[in-house]
Structures are given as structure tokens and as C-alpha cells.
Design a protein around this motif. Structure first.
Motif, mmCIF file in Angstrom:
data_model
loop_
_atom_site.group_PDB
_atom_site.id
_atom_site.type_symbol
_atom_site.label_atom_id
_atom_site.label_comp_id
_atom_site.label_asym_id
_atom_site.label_seq_id
_atom_site.Cartn_x
_atom_site.Cartn_y
_atom_site.Cartn_z
ATOM 1 N N LEU A 1 -43.335 21.048 -36.979
ATOM 2 C CA LEU A 1 -44.599 20.438 -36.566
ATOM 3 C C LEU A 1 -44.821 19.214 -37.438
ATOM 4 N N ALA A 2 -45.218 18.117 -36.811
ATOM 5 C CA ALA A 2 -45.543 16.915 -37.585
ATOM 6 C C ALA A 2 -46.800 16.288 -37.008
ATOM 7 N N TYR A 3 -47.616 15.748 -37.898
ATOM 8 C CA TYR A 3 -48.855 15.097 -37.465
ATOM 9 C C TYR A 3 -48.969 13.793 -38.234
ATOM 10 N N THR A 4 -49.092 12.725 -37.490
ATOM 11 C CA THR A 4 -49.167 11.416 -38.122
ATOM 12 C C THR A 4 -50.446 10.719 -37.707
ATOM 13 N N VAL A 5 -51.203 10.310 -38.685
ATOM 14 C CA VAL A 5 -52.398 9.537 -38.381
ATOM 15 C C VAL A 5 -52.435 8.382 -39.376
ATOM 16 N N GLY A 6 -52.503 7.161 -38.794
ATOM 17 C CA GLY A 6 -52.467 5.987 -39.661
ATOM 18 C C GLY A 6 -51.186 5.974 -40.486
ATOM 19 N N ARG A 7 -51.333 5.921 -41.794
ATOM 20 C CA ARG A 7 -50.170 5.883 -42.676
ATOM 21 C C ARG A 7 -49.968 7.220 -43.379
ATOM 22 N N THR A 8 -50.519 8.233 -42.751
ATOM 23 C CA THR A 8 -50.382 9.582 -43.315
ATOM 24 C C THR A 8 -49.537 10.438 -42.377
ATOM 25 N N THR A 9 -48.588 11.122 -42.939
ATOM 26 C CA THR A 9 -47.772 12.046 -42.153
ATOM 27 C C THR A 9 -47.816 13.416 -42.816
ATOM 28 N N LEU A 10 -48.113 14.413 -41.996
ATOM 29 C CA LEU A 10 -48.124 15.792 -42.482
ATOM 30 C C LEU A 10 -47.171 16.592 -41.609
ATOM 31 N N GLY A 11 -46.582 17.610 -42.165
ATOM 32 C CA GLY A 11 -45.656 18.395 -41.359
ATOM 33 C C GLY A 11 -45.391 19.764 -41.929
ATOM 34 N N ALA A 12 -44.756 20.578 -41.105
ATOM 35 C CA ALA A 12 -44.367 21.921 -41.531
ATOM 36 C C ALA A 12 -43.163 22.343 -40.714
ATOM 37 N N ASP A 13 -42.327 23.160 -41.289
ATOM 38 C CA ASP A 13 -41.225 23.720 -40.510
ATOM 39 C C ASP A 13 -40.826 25.084 -41.049
ATOM 40 N N VAL A 14 -40.245 25.856 -40.148
ATOM 41 C CA VAL A 14 -39.683 27.162 -40.507
ATOM 42 C C VAL A 14 -38.239 27.141 -40.027
ATOM 43 N N LEU A 15 -37.333 27.418 -40.930
ATOM 44 C CA LEU A 15 -35.910 27.362 -40.589
ATOM 45 C C LEU A 15 -35.245 28.664 -41.018
ATOM 46 N N ASN A 16 -34.528 29.254 -40.081
ATOM 47 C CA ASN A 16 -33.760 30.465 -40.401
ATOM 48 C C ASN A 16 -32.335 30.254 -39.931
ATOM 49 N N THR A 17 -31.432 30.229 -40.874
ATOM 50 C CA THR A 17 -30.027 30.028 -40.516
ATOM 51 C C THR A 17 -29.243 31.332 -40.543
ATOM 52 N N GLY A 18 -29.961 32.428 -40.457
ATOM 53 C CA GLY A 18 -29.298 33.726 -40.373
ATOM 54 C C GLY A 18 -29.387 34.540 -41.640
ATOM 55 N N LEU A 19 -29.967 33.985 -42.685
ATOM 56 C CA LEU A 19 -30.066 34.733 -43.937
ATOM 57 C C LEU A 19 -31.481 34.626 -44.496
ATOM 58 N N GLY A 20 -32.453 34.725 -43.610
ATOM 59 C CA GLY A 20 -33.834 34.658 -44.049
ATOM 60 C C GLY A 20 -34.439 33.290 -43.783
ATOM 61 N N ALA A 21 -35.722 33.297 -43.593
ATOM 62 C CA ALA A 21 -36.415 32.067 -43.221
ATOM 63 C C ALA A 21 -36.872 31.305 -44.450
ATOM 64 N N THR A 22 -36.817 29.981 -44.326
ATOM 65 C CA THR A 22 -37.428 29.124 -45.338
ATOM 66 C C THR A 22 -38.572 28.373 -44.661
ATOM 67 N N VAL A 23 -39.614 28.137 -45.418
ATOM 68 C CA VAL A 23 -40.792 27.468 -44.877
ATOM 69 C C VAL A 23 -41.080 26.235 -45.733
ATOM 70 N N HIS A 24 -41.348 25.139 -45.063
ATOM 71 C CA HIS A 24 -41.684 23.905 -45.785
ATOM 72 C C HIS A 24 -42.976 23.327 -45.207
ATOM 73 N N VAL A 25 -43.857 22.915 -46.077
ATOM 74 C CA VAL A 25 -45.091 22.243 -45.667
ATOM 75 C C VAL A 25 -45.251 21.047 -46.601
ATOM 76 N N GLY A 26 -45.454 19.881 -46.018
ATOM 77 C CA GLY A 26 -45.564 18.717 -46.892
ATOM 78 C C GLY A 26 -46.162 17.525 -46.179
#
Lengths: 447, 182
Positions: free
Chosen positions: A359-384
Motif C-alpha cells: 500500500l502506498a499513499y502519496t500526497v504532495g511531497r509526502t509518501t507513506l506506505g506499508a507492505d507485508v511480504l512472505n517468501t515462505g518462511l514467515g511474513a515481514t512487515v514494513h511501514v514507512g
């Protein structure tokens, strides 16, 4: 020689035990992403790899502040070579040397010195106590006991090292290479209790580790589609899918147990323990009849003005049938021997299903995002997120790694026209410590 | 041999996790003594300034600490002096060596406990504690060592011998290793 073997085995166990959470961090070479806690934005990083719909999503580089090319600046290598100018003769890396430091070796492997380690993760310094009697052995690791993995541990990866083909109006005909490897260990109950909970060793008892290893690879003719099915370039719904016919060049798999049996009195004889091992090995060598199977990827991405959402799933139903497999049993007790079980038999393996949600949200010069990735050995979560102010950029993020530990990222960047310099900091706990270290990544960006 | 390094594999992994902390091996020497081997009968003839009466050597199996450096070895134990006659002084002496015969060498003495006075028929409890001499350190790098316990005594009397039995009730060694273990 014995000592070398011991050290080697010990290190392998340690490396494997702690490498899993490291894997997700090793491959990030973009200081910008690191500054956002490893966040995937737009067509960067993992989104394209795991979501086939992203092949059709315009890059929109300007809107996301995303560079075309990122070149890592490996300050860590410079530091490492400065600290260890003659690594081939460095006693710290030679098991036979009195100066050999296994902690340093493991930490170097787990935290490849690509980036600068600005804060070393401290290693536990508690005392370890062994209580030894004729029929008694108790190990108290203190706080270090928490490092003994209670669950299954190991490393696993599913990659596509090759992917080439031709696109015709969103339809792509190609061939990709595929590779899947998996090494996992699980401490048996008795060994786990002995190491983790300081339960006294018992006589006439088996202490073991369950072992699973698999490596397989091949290539896959693929037909895929990616395109926008609704909307326009500002607001659109994109879908993607790929159908793979997996052809397996070879595979090897082993499942077994390795450990030892204590004597009727633990320290009563010359040999306190008797080693034990048993494995069931299956393999299909390159040159045998190719393995085969069908699987697919699906993905969807929705872009609506400042919002971008994507979901992708890979290797769905990817079961590979190997028609020409050999199976062997191997045992070890006092001496080793193996026994063929069957040859030219059919076996199957399964590729792990990977998925990403971003998920990504961009407004003006601000970008926010998040993702969940699982490559088969547990999920990693990133928010930034990233805030651009003139030529400057300020970034921050938070991530949950595969050990379910929270990590933090922060950083900044400075852009001069088509060239940018990014600096990112990322905490990590993937060394032999429960405390965080901090890595500083630097990279050049070309816009 | 193969089996021995399995222990060391475990220890290697464990020690790697302990960083620069110390590894402490608490060895219950008493548990390795066979029945009756914990007792050392003594007979000190009259006018004897010093004599040793020892037990037979006993082998102790250890995991072995390889190339690590033993920093120090502390000992703690308890014993009873069951004196049955005469007046004299008695104390425990501990010998350690890499083989059985070596424990009979005077240079193998790693601890001599201050003697206690015994007289007549009595039981005198004694405590064994202290730091072993440094010649014991290297023995703990191996996977086995030999231990012999002796009663060291004297008898100033010109007539009556000192007789009795020294009975160990506990004996524990603490080996401190402040270097990496392998």
C-alpha cells in the motif's frame, strides 16, 4: 582436524539458526528503502517480483521520488578491509588459530560488511555453567539460553535467477529459471530442554536434531499477462497472471535425525555418548528425466490518484513431479552404512507460495506506505514514509522481521538534479544477540 | 573419539553464545569415587613428622576444553576425620595427573589442606576449600584426568600411633575459563 570439524559444525548450526531473519535484510541495497524500514514502494524492490500486475503499472518515478538506478556505496567493505587487511592470514578467521573468534565469523556472515556497522549488536557476556558428575551433566546458559531456538529454524529461499521473454501487448512469452532451497533444523525435546531450560542430561537417552534439507531447480516456460483492465493512467485497475510449466533439472532432499545416545552412566566410560544418525535421501540428478509441474502467479494493483494498493501471490499450486528419483536410507551408529530403498520412482516436491501486499499513499511531497511480504518462511512487515523538502528528503520506517522483532529505519537524502545521495540507518537483531545493532547504508541514486 | 567431540560440538555452540563471559565447569569429583574409595584409612607411626596415606587413583571423565585457557580452579569439599586412637595432625592432600601413575608424584599435588588436630576417639569435621595450584590447569583441557586423595599427617607422640579413617563427604571443583572454549 577434529577441532576444525567441531568449530565448523558449531558455526554452521549457529549461522543457520540465525540466518533466516537476516535473509530479508541482506538483499536490500538501496539506502532509501533502508531509511524507510525496508518498505517496498511502487515498482521498486519486491513488488514487481511478487506481483505480476506491476509489470503494467507505470513507474511514476517522479511522483514517488523513486530513482531509476541505485548504486550502493559499500563503506562497510572499506571498513572491513581496513580492520582485516590480510584476511587470508587473519588469525580471527582461522579455526586452528588461538586467535580464532567464532563470534566474529558468525557476525560477519550474518551481517555482511556491505554497509557500515555504526553500532555493533553486543554479544551476550553472561557466564555459562556446566555441572558435571559421574552421572550428571547440567548446562546453565544463563541469558544466552534464550538464543537456543525453540522452534524450527533454518534458511529457505525461492528465487528466479533468470527471466527473459518478449512482450506483445501485455502478453509475455518467456522462460524463467527457478531455484528453491530449504535447510531446516528442529531440536528434539530432550536436547531443547537440556540447552534451553537447563534440564539435567539423562543417561541412556537420545539427544537429537531433526534435519530437513532440500534444493531443487530448473526452468519454466511461462506465459503471462499484465494490463490495465479499468480506468486510465491516473486511476486504474491492473491485473496480472502467469502460468508456468516448471521443468526440474534436478533435486535433492534429505530428512533425518542426527544426535547422540548417552551411556548408562553419562561419564562412566571412555565415550560418554554414542553418535546416532539416520537419513532418508531422495534425489534426481541432472540428466535424469526432467521433473515437471504447473503453477501460477496472480496479482492485482489498483492505482487511484495518490493511493496505490497491490496484492500478488506466486507459485500457486507449484507441485513438481520427479519421475526418476532414487531413494536411499543412511544410518550411523559406530560406523556408517547406507541402504538403497528404491530407484526410478516418482516423487513430488512443492514450491512455497509467496505473497506480497503493498500500500502506498502519496500526497504532495509526502509518501507513506506499508507492505507485508512472505517468501515462505514467515511474513515481514514494513511501514514507512518519506518527506521531501526541496532537494532534501527525510525518511523513517518500522519493520517486523521474520523473528517477529520490531526493527527501525531512518535516514535522509540529498538530490542534485539527476543525481542523489541517500543515507539510511536500520536496526537489526540478526546477530547472536537480543540487542539491536545499527547499520548505516549509503547509496547513489540516478533519477 | 568420535563420541567425545560430540560433547564439544554442543559446548562449542553454547560457548559461542556466551561471548566473553566465563565458562564455569563445576565437577562433582565425589560422584566419580566408587564406594569405599571416599575413605582413606590412616596409620601414622609414633614420632613421624609427616607421612601420606593415599587412596588409589580415580579417573574422571571430562568434556575437555580444548585450546581454551583455564583461568583458575577452586575446590570445595567436606570430610570427616574418624580418629580411633592417638594424637596428631591430619589434612587432605589432592593429587592430579594425566595418568594413574602420575598421581603418585609429589609434583602432582595440587592442594594441601591445613591440618587439623585429632586426638583419641573422635570425629573431626573439616572443610576443604581453596584454589588449586596452576599445574592442574592444563589437565582440564583433556577429556580425562586422574585424581588421588591422600591423608597427610604427623604424629609427635613417641609411643602411640595415630589411627583412623578420613572420609570424604563431598568434593566439588569449579573450573573457570575466561577464554573462548574452542
Amino acid at each position: 582436524m577434529v577441532r576444525t570439524s567441531v568449530v565448523g559444525l558449531g558455526l554452521v548450526a549457529l549461522v543457520l539458526g540465525y540466518a533466516a531473519p537476516a535473509a530479508g535484510q541482506w538483499l536490500v541495497t538501496d539506502a532509501r528503502r533502508i531509511g524507510m524500514g525496508g518498505l517496498t514502494l511502487g515498482r521498486s524492490g519486491s513488488a514487481v517480483r511478487y506481483n505480476p500486475a506491476y509489470r503494467a503499472v507505470p513507474a511514476q518515478a517522479d511522483r514517488r521520488g523513486q530513482p531509476k538506478v541505485t548504486i550502493p556505496i559499500p563503506l562497510g567493505i572499506i571498513q572491513f578491509l581496513h580492520d582485516h587487511p590480510h584476511i587470508s592470514k587473519d588469525p580471527m578467521f582461522h579455526p586452528d588459530s588461538a586467535g580464532f573468534n567464532p563470534i566474529l565469523v558468525v557476525n560477519t556472515i550474518l551481517n555482511l560488511p556491505l554497509y557500515l556497522e555504526v553500532k555493533q549488536a553486543p554479544t551476550p557476556t553472561n557466564d555459562v555453567a556446566f555441572t558435571i558428575g559421574k552421572n550428571q551433566l547440567v548446562v546453565n546458559l544463563g541469558a544466552a539460553g534464550q538464543l537456543v531456538p525453540e522452534d524450527q529454524f533454518g534458511i529457505s529461499g525461492s528465487s528466479r535467477p533468470l527471466d527473459f521473454g518478449i512482450d506483445i501487448k501485455g502478453v509475455r512469452f518467456g522462460v524463467m529459471g527457478w531455484l528453491h532451497d530449504q535447510v531446516q533444523f528442529q531440536l528434539g525435546d530432550t536436547l531443547l530442554a537440556f540447552l534451553h531450560d537447563s534440564v539435567p542430561a539423562r543417561d541412556s537417552t537420545t539427544y537429537n536434531v531433526l534435519v530437513h534439507g532440500l534444493v531443487e531447480g530448473g526452468f519454466a516456460p511461462t506465459i503471462s499477462y499484465a494490463g490495465r483492465i479499468a480506468g486510465d493512467s491516473a486511476t486504474g485497475l491492473y491485473v496480472g497472471g502467469a502460468l508456468h510449466y516448471y521443468l526440474g533439472a534436478g533435486y535433492a532432499r534429505t530428512d533425518g535425525t542426527a544426535g547422540f545416545l548417552t551411556g548408562d552412566t553419562i561419564f562412566g566410560g571412555t565415550n560418554p555418548v554414542t553418535p546416532l544418525g539416520a537419513t532418508f535421501t531422495q534425489y534426481s540428478k541432472p540428466g535424469n528425466t526432467l521433473g515437471h509441474g504447473i503453477g501460477g502467479d496472480v496479482g492485482v494493483a489498483w492505482v487511484s490518484g495518490p493511493i496505490e494498493v497491490g496484492v500478488g501471490v506466486n507459485d500457486i499450486g507449484a507441485t513438481i513431479t520427479w519421475p526418476d528419483t532414487r531413494q536411499d536410507n543412511a544410518f550411523y551408529k559406530d560406523s556408517s552404512y547406507s541402504k538403497p530403498v528404491a530407484n526410478h520412482v516418482e516423487t513430488t516436491t512443492k514450491l512455497p507460495v509467496s505473497y506480497i501486499v503493498n500500500l502506498a499513499y502519496t500526497v504532495g511531497r509526502t509518501t507513506l506506505g506499508a507492505d507485508v511480504l512472505n517468501t515462505g518462511l514467515g511474513a515481514t512487515v514494513h511501514v514507512g514514509g518519506e518527506q521531501r523538502i526541496g532537494p532534501w528528503a527525510v525518511r523513517g520506517g518500522i519493520a517486523r522481521d521474520q523473528r517477529k522483532r520490531i526493527e527501525f529505519g531512518w535516514g535522509g537524502g540529498l538530490r542534485f538534479g539527476g543525481l542523489g545521495l541517500d543515507v539510511g540507518f536500520w536496526t537489526h537483531t540478526n546477530s547472536l544477540s537480543n540487542e539491536r545493532g545499527i547499520t548505516m547504508a549509503t547509496s547513489l541514486s540516478i533519477y | 573419539m568420535r563420541a567425545k567431540w560430540l560433547w564439544t560440538i554442543c559446548l562449542a555452540g553454547l560457548a559461542a553464545g556466551c561471548g566473553k563471559g566465563e565458562a564455569i565447569f563445576n565437577v562433582n569429583v565425589y560422584s566419580f569415587l566408587p564406594p569405599k574409595q571416599d575413605s582413606v584409612p590412616y596409620v601414622i607411626p609414633p614420632s613421624t613428622p609427616g607421612i601420606d596415606t593415599g587412596s588409589v587413583p580415580q579417573r574422571i571423565s571430562l568434556p575437555g576444553v580444548g585450546s581454551s585457557i583455564v583461568d583458575s580452579i577452586l575446590i570445595f569439599g567436606t570430610l570427616d576425620l574418624h580418629n580411633t586412637g592417638g594424637t596428631g595432625t591430619l589434612g587432605l592432600q589432592l593429587f592430579m595427573a594425566s595418568d594413574s601413575a602420575g598421581t603418585y608424584s609429589p609434583s602432582a599435588a595440587v592442594l594441601t589442606v591445613t591440618s587439623k588436630t585429632v586426638t583419641g576417639t573422635q570425629v573431626v569435621p573439616d572443610t576443604v576449600q581453596g584454589k588449586l595450584l596452576s599445574n592442574a590447569d592444563s589437565l582440564f583441557a583433556k577429556t580425562q584426568l586422574w585424581v588421588r586423595v591422600a591423608a597427610h599427617g604427623s604424629n609427635a607422640s613417641a609411643v602411640t600411633p595415630v589411627t583412623g579413617t578420613m572420609v570424604l563427604t563431598s568434593l566439588m571443583l569449579s573450573v573457570f575459563i575466561n577464554d573462548k572454549i574452542f
